[in-house]
Design a protein around this motif. Structure first.
Motif, PDB file in Angstrom:
ATOM      1  N   ASN A 166    -102.056  75.493 -86.302  1.00 45.13           N
ATOM      2  CA  ASN A 166    -102.965  76.640 -86.229  1.00 45.13           C
ATOM      3  C   ASN A 166    -104.348  76.533 -86.813  1.00 45.13           C
ATOM      4  O   ASN A 166    -104.565  76.021 -87.794  1.00 45.13           O
ATOM      5  CB  ASN A 166    -102.609  77.936 -87.354  1.00 45.13           C
ATOM      6  CG  ASN A 166    -102.982  79.153 -87.184  1.00 45.13           C
ATOM      7  OD1 ASN A 166    -104.030  79.119 -86.685  1.00 45.13           O
ATOM      8  ND2 ASN A 166    -102.570  80.135 -87.914  1.00 45.13           N
ATOM      9  N   ARG A 176    -101.301  92.662 -80.280  1.00 44.55           N
ATOM     10  CA  ARG A 176    -100.351  91.460 -80.168  1.00 44.55           C
ATOM     11  C   ARG A 176     -99.392  91.701 -81.427  1.00 44.55           C
ATOM     12  O   ARG A 176     -98.191  91.444 -81.031  1.00 44.55           O
ATOM     13  CB  ARG A 176    -101.248  90.112 -80.518  1.00 44.55           C
ATOM     14  CG  ARG A 176    -102.078  89.685 -79.433  1.00 44.55           C
ATOM     15  CD  ARG A 176    -103.129  88.458 -79.781  1.00 44.55           C
ATOM     16  NE  ARG A 176    -103.767  87.939 -78.727  1.00 44.55           N
ATOM     17  CZ  ARG A 176    -104.730  87.318 -78.737  1.00 44.55           C
ATOM     18  NH1 ARG A 176    -104.989  86.587 -79.876  1.00 44.55           N
ATOM     19  NH2 ARG A 176    -105.574  86.764 -77.478  1.00 44.55           N
ATOM     20  N   VAL A 178     -98.245  86.334 -75.476  1.00 45.36           N
ATOM     21  CA  VAL A 178     -99.602  86.850 -75.966  1.00 45.36           C
ATOM     22  C   VAL A 178    -100.592  86.715 -74.703  1.00 45.36           C
ATOM     23  O   VAL A 178    -100.562  85.798 -73.893  1.00 45.36           O
ATOM     24  CB  VAL A 178    -100.104  86.007 -76.974  1.00 45.36           C
ATOM     25  CG1 VAL A 178    -101.795  86.490 -77.339  1.00 45.36           C
ATOM     26  CG2 VAL A 178     -99.171  86.074 -78.164  1.00 45.36           C
ATOM     27  N   GLN A 179    -101.373  87.656 -74.527  1.00 43.13           N
ATOM     28  CA  GLN A 179    -102.204  87.967 -73.504  1.00 43.13           C
ATOM     29  C   GLN A 179    -103.660  87.387 -74.103  1.00 43.13           C
ATOM     30  O   GLN A 179    -104.378  88.049 -75.026  1.00 43.13           O
ATOM     31  CB  GLN A 179    -102.636  89.198 -72.881  1.00 43.13           C
ATOM     32  CG  GLN A 179    -103.760  89.409 -71.968  1.00 43.13           C
ATOM     33  CD  GLN A 179    -103.519  88.747 -70.760  1.00 43.13           C
ATOM     34  OE1 GLN A 179    -102.416  88.814 -70.109  1.00 43.13           O
ATOM     35  NE2 GLN A 179    -104.399  87.829 -70.324  1.00 43.13           N
ATOM     36  N   PRO A 180    -104.058  85.956 -73.850  1.00 42.04           N
ATOM     37  CA  PRO A 180    -105.349  85.600 -74.272  1.00 42.04           C
ATOM     38  C   PRO A 180    -106.694  86.326 -73.629  1.00 42.04           C
ATOM     39  O   PRO A 180    -106.563  87.269 -72.729  1.00 42.04           O
ATOM     40  CB  PRO A 180    -105.428  84.218 -73.883  1.00 42.04           C
ATOM     41  CG  PRO A 180    -104.797  84.234 -72.687  1.00 42.04           C
ATOM     42  CD  PRO A 180    -103.667  85.016 -72.746  1.00 42.04           C
ATOM     43  N   THR A 216     -95.177  83.468 -77.963  1.00 42.45           N
ATOM     44  CA  THR A 216     -96.034  82.191 -77.257  1.00 42.45           C
ATOM     45  C   THR A 216     -97.569  82.638 -77.024  1.00 42.45           C
ATOM     46  O   THR A 216     -97.700  83.725 -76.303  1.00 42.45           O
ATOM     47  CB  THR A 216     -95.166  81.807 -75.906  1.00 42.45           C
ATOM     48  OG1 THR A 216     -93.920  81.514 -76.351  1.00 42.45           O
ATOM     49  CG2 THR A 216     -96.018  80.546 -75.194  1.00 42.45           C
ATOM     50  N   HIS A 217     -98.340  81.837 -77.305  1.00 43.04           N
ATOM     51  CA  HIS A 217     -99.768  81.906 -76.707  1.00 43.04           C
ATOM     52  C   HIS A 217     -99.873  80.978 -75.665  1.00 43.04           C
ATOM     53  O   HIS A 217     -99.622  79.806 -75.907  1.00 43.04           O
ATOM     54  CB  HIS A 217    -100.656  81.970 -78.061  1.00 43.04           C
ATOM     55  CG  HIS A 217    -102.035  82.204 -77.470  1.00 43.04           C
ATOM     56  ND1 HIS A 217    -102.846  81.288 -76.665  1.00 43.04           N
ATOM     57  CD2 HIS A 217    -102.716  83.326 -78.057  1.00 43.04           C
ATOM     58  CE1 HIS A 217    -103.978  81.706 -76.630  1.00 43.04           C
ATOM     59  NE2 HIS A 217    -104.065  82.846 -77.435  1.00 43.04           N
ATOM     60  N   GLU A 265    -102.273  79.160 -74.605  1.00 44.49           N
ATOM     61  CA  GLU A 265    -103.222  78.281 -74.902  1.00 44.49           C
ATOM     62  C   GLU A 265    -102.817  77.458 -76.108  1.00 44.49           C
ATOM     63  O   GLU A 265    -103.232  76.296 -76.154  1.00 44.49           O
ATOM     64  CB  GLU A 265    -104.623  78.651 -74.960  1.00 44.49           C
ATOM     65  CG  GLU A 265    -105.073  79.272 -73.618  1.00 44.49           C
ATOM     66  CD  GLU A 265    -106.220  80.083 -74.038  1.00 44.49           C
ATOM     67  OE1 GLU A 265    -106.952  80.337 -75.070  1.00 44.49           O
ATOM     68  OE2 GLU A 265    -106.996  80.718 -72.976  1.00 44.49           O
ATOM     69  N   ARG A 266    -102.079  77.873 -76.975  1.00 45.07           N
ATOM     70  CA  ARG A 266    -101.574  77.532 -78.239  1.00 45.07           C
ATOM     71  C   ARG A 266    -100.173  77.099 -78.485  1.00 45.07           C
ATOM     72  O   ARG A 266     -99.817  76.555 -79.506  1.00 45.07           O
ATOM     73  CB  ARG A 266    -102.041  78.522 -79.303  1.00 45.07           C
ATOM     74  CG  ARG A 266    -103.565  78.562 -79.478  1.00 45.07           C
ATOM     75  CD  ARG A 266    -104.258  79.161 -80.469  1.00 45.07           C
ATOM     76  NE  ARG A 266    -105.638  79.443 -80.579  1.00 45.07           N
ATOM     77  CZ  ARG A 266    -106.257  80.374 -80.571  1.00 45.07           C
ATOM     78  NH1 ARG A 266    -105.643  81.564 -81.105  1.00 45.07           N
ATOM     79  NH2 ARG A 266    -107.637  80.439 -80.512  1.00 45.07           N
ATOM     80  N   LEU A 283     -99.251  84.468 -86.359  1.00 44.10           N
ATOM     81  CA  LEU A 283    -100.341  85.209 -85.930  1.00 44.10           C
ATOM     82  C   LEU A 283    -101.018  85.821 -86.899  1.00 44.10           C
ATOM     83  O   LEU A 283    -102.357  85.955 -86.830  1.00 44.10           O
ATOM     84  CB  LEU A 283     -99.454  86.355 -85.016  1.00 44.10           C
ATOM     85  CG  LEU A 283    -100.398  87.623 -84.236  1.00 44.10           C
ATOM     86  CD1 LEU A 283    -101.483  86.689 -83.496  1.00 44.10           C
ATOM     87  CD2 LEU A 283     -99.505  88.416 -83.451  1.00 44.10           C
ATOM     88  N   THR A 329    -103.348  83.306 -88.385  1.00 42.00           N
ATOM     89  CA  THR A 329    -104.607  83.217 -87.340  1.00 42.00           C
ATOM     90  C   THR A 329    -105.541  84.501 -87.726  1.00 42.00           C
ATOM     91  O   THR A 329    -106.725  84.204 -87.781  1.00 42.00           O
ATOM     92  CB  THR A 329    -104.253  83.447 -86.214  1.00 42.00           C
ATOM     93  OG1 THR A 329    -103.177  82.229 -85.666  1.00 42.00           O
ATOM     94  CG2 THR A 329    -105.289  83.034 -85.011  1.00 42.00           C
TER      95      THR A 329
END
Length: 162
Positions: free
Chosen positions: A3, A65, A77-79, A125-126, A128-129, A137, A140
Motif C-alpha cells: 500500500n 468504494r 474498484v473503479q479507478p 481488487t483495484h 492498478e494496485r 482501503l 489508503t
C-alpha cells in the motif's frame, strides 16, 4: 500488495486519522486565508484550495468504494484519473470544497464505525494496485489524508516564512 499510502500512517490508527482530517484541514486552510489558499506552491502543484477540492472528490470515490466493497463479493474498484477530475477545480469555491469534504467524511466515518471486524477482511481488487482487503482501503484513505495534509502544512509553512 504494498500500500503506497501506508508509509504515511506509521503506527497511527487509520480510522482516527480519517476522523480528524476534516477539522485539521479546515484549521490549516483557515490559517492560510482565502487568498493564500489560491496560490500554487510551484508550477504544476496544487494550491491548498485545489487540494481541498481533490479531497472532496476523493471522498466521493472512497465512499462509493467502501459501500460497494461491503455490498459485493470481491468488488472491482473503479479507478479514476485525478488530473482529469482536477480540470474542474477552477469552478469550485474553497468553502464549498471544505464543507463537501467534511460532510461526506462524517458520513463515511459513521459507516466505518458501524461495520464489524469481519468487514475489514473482505477482499476487493483495484485494477492498478491488485488484490487488497477492505482494511487496506481504509488505510489508503488515512495515508492519502496525511499525504495531502502534509502538502497543505508545507504551503502554510512557506506562507509563514514569507
Amino acid at each position: 500488495m504494498t500500500n503506497p499510502y501506508a508509509q504515511h500512517l506509521g503506527e497511527r490508527d487509520p480510522l482516527q486519522v480519517i476522523a480528524a482530517t476534516a477539522e485539521k484541514l479546515q484549521r490549516l486552510i483557515t490559517g492560510l486565508g482565502p487568498e493564500r489558499a489560491e496560490n500554487s506552491p510551484a508550477p504544476g502543484k496544487w494550491s491548498a484550495r485545489e487540494i481541498a477540492c481533490h479531497l472532496a472528490d476523493c471522498e466521493i470515490a472512497f465512499g462509493f468504494r467502501l459501500r460497494q466493497a461491503l455490498a459485493e463479493d470481491h468488488h472491482m474498484v473503479q479507478p479514476f484519473d485525478q488530473d482529469k477530475w482536477a480540470v474542474n477545480y477552477a469552478g469550485y469555491k474553497l468553502d464549498d470544497a471544505l464543507a463537501t469534504f467534511a460532510s461526506l467524511r462524517a458520513w463515511n466515518v459513521a459507516l466505518l464505525r458501524k461495520v464489524g471486524p469481519a468487514a475489514y477482511e473482505k477482499r476487493l481488487t483495484h485494477p492498478e494496485r491488485g488484490e487488497m482487503t477492505f482494511k487496506t482501503l481504509v488505510e489508503t484513505m488515512g495515508g492519502h489524508d496525511l499525504n495531502h495534509l502534509k502538502q497543505v502544512e508545507a504551503i502554510a509553512g512557506r506562507v509563514a516564512a514569507a
